[in-house]
Write a protein that holds these residues in place. Structure first.
Motif, mmCIF file in Angstrom:
data_model
loop_
_atom_site.group_PDB
_atom_site.id
_atom_site.type_symbol
_atom_site.label_atom_id
_atom_site.label_comp_id
_atom_site.label_asym_id
_atom_site.label_seq_id
_atom_site.Cartn_x
_atom_site.Cartn_y
_atom_site.Cartn_z
ATOM 1 N N LYS A 50 0.874 4.047 -3.048
ATOM 2 C CA LYS A 50 0.412 5.418 -2.828
ATOM 3 C C LYS A 50 1.527 6.445 -2.966
ATOM 4 O O LYS A 50 1.304 7.529 -3.519
ATOM 5 C CB LYS A 50 -0.223 5.535 -1.436
ATOM 6 C CG LYS A 50 -1.497 4.725 -1.268
ATOM 7 C CD LYS A 50 -2.058 4.865 0.141
ATOM 8 C CE LYS A 50 -3.321 4.049 0.323
ATOM 9 N NZ LYS A 50 -3.862 4.145 1.710
ATOM 10 N N ASP B 55 -7.774 -0.514 0.613
ATOM 11 C CA ASP B 55 -7.201 0.827 0.473
ATOM 12 C C ASP B 55 -6.484 0.986 -0.865
ATOM 13 O O ASP B 55 -6.514 2.065 -1.472
ATOM 14 C CB ASP B 55 -6.235 1.101 1.624
ATOM 15 C CG ASP B 55 -6.946 1.149 2.965
ATOM 16 O OD1 ASP B 55 -8.152 1.488 2.977
ATOM 17 O OD2 ASP B 55 -6.312 0.850 4.002
ATOM 18 N N THR B 56 -5.833 -0.084 -1.336
ATOM 19 C CA THR B 56 -5.161 -0.013 -2.631
ATOM 20 C C THR B 56 -6.168 0.148 -3.764
ATOM 21 O O THR B 56 -5.989 0.977 -4.661
ATOM 22 C CB THR B 56 -4.323 -1.282 -2.859
ATOM 23 O OG1 THR B 56 -3.373 -1.424 -1.804
ATOM 24 C CG2 THR B 56 -3.586 -1.214 -4.181
ATOM 25 N N VAL C 97 1.579 5.896 -7.812
ATOM 26 C CA VAL C 97 0.568 6.891 -8.182
ATOM 27 C C VAL C 97 1.202 8.213 -8.603
ATOM 28 O O VAL C 97 0.924 8.722 -9.703
ATOM 29 C CB VAL C 97 -0.435 7.093 -7.024
ATOM 30 C CG1 VAL C 97 -1.387 8.244 -7.347
ATOM 31 C CG2 VAL C 97 -1.225 5.816 -6.777
ATOM 32 N N LYS D 184 -9.259 1.297 -3.570
ATOM 33 C CA LYS D 184 -9.925 2.597 -3.458
ATOM 34 C C LYS D 184 -9.040 3.714 -3.993
ATOM 35 O O LYS D 184 -9.496 4.592 -4.728
ATOM 36 C CB LYS D 184 -10.253 2.869 -1.985
ATOM 37 C CG LYS D 184 -11.054 4.150 -1.748
ATOM 38 C CD LYS D 184 -12.443 4.036 -2.334
ATOM 39 C CE LYS D 184 -13.340 5.170 -1.860
ATOM 40 N NZ LYS D 184 -12.802 6.514 -2.185
ATOM 41 N N CYS D 185 -7.747 3.657 -3.662
ATOM 42 C CA CYS D 185 -6.813 4.662 -4.166
ATOM 43 C C CYS D 185 -6.676 4.576 -5.681
ATOM 44 O O CYS D 185 -6.603 5.603 -6.369
ATOM 45 C CB CYS D 185 -5.455 4.485 -3.493
ATOM 46 S SG CYS D 185 -4.194 5.662 -3.999
ATOM 47 N N GLU E 157 0.831 -1.204 0.000
ATOM 48 C CA GLU E 157 0.000 0.000 0.000
ATOM 49 C C GLU E 157 0.867 1.256 0.000
ATOM 50 O O GLU E 157 0.588 2.215 -0.727
ATOM 51 C CB GLU E 157 -0.915 0.003 1.225
ATOM 52 C CG GLU E 157 -2.066 -0.962 1.161
ATOM 53 C CD GLU E 157 -2.932 -0.901 2.411
ATOM 54 O OE1 GLU E 157 -2.734 0.040 3.209
ATOM 55 O OE2 GLU E 157 -3.780 -1.774 2.596
ATOM 56 N N ASP F 146 -9.803 6.059 -7.324
ATOM 57 C CA ASP F 146 -9.829 7.511 -7.194
ATOM 58 C C ASP F 146 -8.864 8.202 -8.146
ATOM 59 O O ASP F 146 -9.060 9.374 -8.496
ATOM 60 C CB ASP F 146 -9.507 7.919 -5.749
ATOM 61 C CG ASP F 146 -10.587 7.490 -4.769
ATOM 62 O OD1 ASP F 146 -11.719 7.216 -5.228
ATOM 63 O OD2 ASP F 146 -10.294 7.396 -3.558
ATOM 64 N N ASN F 147 -7.800 7.498 -8.552
ATOM 65 C CA ASN F 147 -6.775 8.092 -9.417
ATOM 66 C C ASN F 147 -6.843 7.574 -10.853
ATOM 67 O O ASN F 147 -5.865 7.690 -11.593
ATOM 68 C CB ASN F 147 -5.389 7.811 -8.843
ATOM 69 C CG ASN F 147 -5.110 8.593 -7.576
ATOM 70 O OD1 ASN F 147 -4.683 9.739 -7.616
ATOM 71 N ND2 ASN F 147 -5.369 7.972 -6.425
ATOM 72 N N THR G 74 -10.308 -3.355 -10.059
ATOM 73 C CA THR G 74 -10.764 -2.020 -9.671
ATOM 74 C C THR G 74 -12.211 -1.814 -10.108
ATOM 75 O O THR G 74 -12.516 -1.003 -10.982
ATOM 76 C CB THR G 74 -9.856 -0.957 -10.300
ATOM 77 O OG1 THR G 74 -9.597 -1.312 -11.664
ATOM 78 C CG2 THR G 74 -8.536 -0.865 -9.555
#
Length: 253
Positions: A11, A41-42, A15, A44-45, A7, A48-49, A221
């Motif tokens: 991040k 969390d991975t 990213v 979701k990130c 993670e 979002d990106n 994803t």
């Protein structure tokens, strides 16, 4: 611990660095189905990106992972040569300790060429994109194994009979899901991402597994996968013993 490390890398490294190279373009990240490679969390990130994560089919990393294709072999041979020279210069040293390893590996790193990973991406058909780049390594190889004939270019001995006569010319009792079908699913997944079509799960058959990221050939994803990962995260946290329970257990002992 391994989940947390991945993670953090995703991040803080992937990213921002991939954004500097691609800008606002859609990004595709491909890796194998190891448990440490995916958490809620991975995902979701990534969502979002504007990043799509695709899990590779099993038994295909030798042809589809750029490091396996173009880097690891050279690193291993170079490391072996450097270690041999190091042992010759230091006769009393018979093993490389953790304190000595960075000094030794720096010599390996200095000898590597930056063209190696680029060649690995090209050979795997990722950059530039080539859906037929690995046909000879996976599809034709799997076909040759099923038919009992060696793939093109492999060494053969003329006149030698196969060891298992019963397996030649007879159909299997139950068909196996070989690498050929996996590559077909992977090609569909990559093309769907590059064509900007909706990402769909591509697992051929549901398997009895507890970790959703082990489903190879699946676009990870998606809201459905994110929900399953979130439920899995909550379940793991509920199973962890609280401080009160630890104190009470120690008091009883």
């Amino acid at each position: 611990m391994m989940d947390t490390n991945f993670e953090s890398w995703f991040k803080t490294c992937f990213v921002p660095q991939s954004f500097e190279l691609s800008g606002s373009h859609h990004r595709l990240l491909m890796y194998d189905g190891h448990n440490s490679h995916l958490t809620y969390d991975t995902v979701k990130c990534a969502m979002d990106n504007d990043i799509t994560i695709l899990c590779l089919p099993p038994n295909t990393s030798h042809a589809l992972q750029p490091l396996d294709v173009g880097v690891f072999k050279t690193v291993k041979s170079t490391y072996a040569r450097v270690c041999e020279e190091y042992f010759k210069s230091s006769r009393r040293v018979k093993a490389i300790s953790k304190e000595q390893f960075p000094k030794v590996f720096k010599k390996v790193w200095d000898q590597l060429d930056e063209a190696l990973p680029k060649a690995g991406f090209k050979a795997a058909g990722l950059l530039p994109f080539n859906p037929h780049a690995v046909d000879d390594q996976i599809i034709l190889g799997a076909k040759a194994v099923r038919s009992g004939t060696p793939p093109p270019g492999s060494p053969t001995r003329a006149g030698r009979r196969p060891r298992n006569k019963r397996s030649v010319g007879r159909p299997r009792s139950s068909p196996r899901r070989g690498p050929r079908n996996n590559v077909k699913l992977l090609r569909q997944a990559i093309c769907s991402v590059l064509d900007k079509s909706p990402a769909e799960g591509l697992s051929a058959k549901p398997r009895k597994i507890t970790r959703v990221q082990c489903k190879a050939g699946e676009v990870l994803t998606t809201p459905e996968v994110a929900k399953r990962l979130l439920d899995e995260k909550i379940t793991r946290e509920n199973k962890k013993p609280t401080k009160k329970s630890k104190v009470s257990t120690s008091a009883q002992v």
